[in-house]
Design an enzyme around this catalytic site. Structure first.
Site, mmCIF file in Angstrom:
data_model
loop_
_atom_site.group_PDB
_atom_site.id
_atom_site.type_symbol
_atom_site.label_atom_id
_atom_site.label_comp_id
_atom_site.label_asym_id
_atom_site.label_seq_id
_atom_site.Cartn_x
_atom_site.Cartn_y
_atom_site.Cartn_z
ATOM 1 N N GLU A 1 0.842 -1.198 0.000
ATOM 2 C CA GLU A 1 0.000 0.000 0.000
ATOM 3 C C GLU A 1 0.880 1.252 0.000
ATOM 4 O OE1 GLU A 1 -3.020 2.381 3.013
ATOM 5 O OE2 GLU A 1 -2.311 0.374 3.535
ATOM 6 N N ASP B 1 0.858 3.873 -3.127
ATOM 7 C CA ASP B 1 0.493 5.266 -2.913
ATOM 8 C C ASP B 1 1.489 6.194 -3.608
ATOM 9 O OD1 ASP B 1 -1.003 7.442 -1.361
ATOM 10 O OD2 ASP B 1 1.030 7.708 -0.582
ATOM 11 N N ASP C 1 -7.320 0.808 0.335
ATOM 12 C CA ASP C 1 -5.983 0.289 0.651
ATOM 13 C C ASP C 1 -5.576 -0.825 -0.309
ATOM 14 O OD1 ASP C 1 -6.004 2.030 2.769
ATOM 15 O OD2 ASP C 1 -6.454 0.504 4.291
ATOM 16 N N GLU D 1 -4.486 0.569 -3.690
ATOM 17 C CA GLU D 1 -3.114 1.085 -3.641
ATOM 18 C C GLU D 1 -2.107 -0.059 -3.594
ATOM 19 O OE1 GLU D 1 -3.551 5.418 -1.465
ATOM 20 O OE2 GLU D 1 -3.379 3.645 -0.200
#
Length: 230
Positions: free
Chosen positions: A48, A52, A120, A123
């Site tokens: 994650e 991101d 989440d 990502e």
């Protein structure tokens, strides 16, 4: 909740899988990992993080070239409005990720996968796709750009109506207290009202805004808070 083989999903997305463990981790919530300690698996936490970063880079590159006259402050706000949690979770839903997410039995009892987990997982999936194709970044870049093409055309609407949601996400991610919107003043006639509202967290003012209704003033207060953060 029955989890489908994620390789079916990769096939539908025309993604060639080199390292299955990356995608397996991307769809594994920490609650599942804690409940299956004997199973050799990772959760999506680290993926994650890198996903991101990949999203921020690709979306920044996308809007930089799409809006050649936009200054850095506006570019930052545009990117924030595009990569907000509601958008990412909607991508996950659209791609059918919910059927593949592995959570604990306790999480399953809560019903459908909540939007924060879907955000989440999205990502993490991008992070897994990136790590699985480090030598061909354009694959990941094209995948992300194709998803953001439509939201990009409507980013101003997203920005206008989701200031409060975006601020809420940031405050929650930082582990801070509850957000309160306080009416500072109310002036004008019943037909021509003007509200001034201040957004506060644990009594600390983050921003202030005004509008012809409380709802509009709250949005402007949240916008002001976000601008001050940028």
């Amino acid at each position: 909740m029955e989890n489908l083989d994620f390789t079916d999903l990769l096939n539908k997305l025309n993604i060639e899988c080199k390292n299955p463990n990356l995608y397996k981790a991307a769809f594994t919530h920490v609650s599942y990992k804690n409940e299956h300690k004997n199973e050799d698996c990772e959760d999506y936490d680290r993926l994650e993080f890198i996903g991101d970063g990949v999203l921020d880079l690709v979306v920044a590159d996308l809007i930089y070239h799409h809006f050649p006259n936009m200054r850095s402050g506006e570019l930052s706000k545009c990117r924030s409005s595009l990569v907000m949690g509601t958008t990412l979770s909607s991508f996950a839903s659209k791609l059918g990720f919910e059927k593949y997410v592995r959570v604990s039995k306790g999480e399953q009892k809560l019903g459908s996968i909540n939007k924060k987990i879907l955000e989440d997982v999205f990502e993490a999936f991008i992070g897994a796709y990136y790590l699985d194709n480090e030598k061909d970044f354009n694959k990941v870049k094209d995948f992300v750009i194709n998803l953001f093409k439509k939201p990009l055309q409507h980013y101003q609407q997203l920005e206008e109506f989701d200031y409060k949601s975006r601020l809420q996400e940031i405050i929650q991610a930082g582990g801070k207290g509850n957000i309160n919107y306080v009416v500072v003043s109310e002036t004008g006639s019943p037909q021509d009202k003007n509200f001034v509202i201040e957004v506060r967290v644990d009594g600390i003012s983050l921003g202030k805004g005004n509008g012809s209704s409380k709802k509009k003033a709250e949005q402007m207060a949240a916008k002001n808070a976000l601008e001050r953060m940028v």
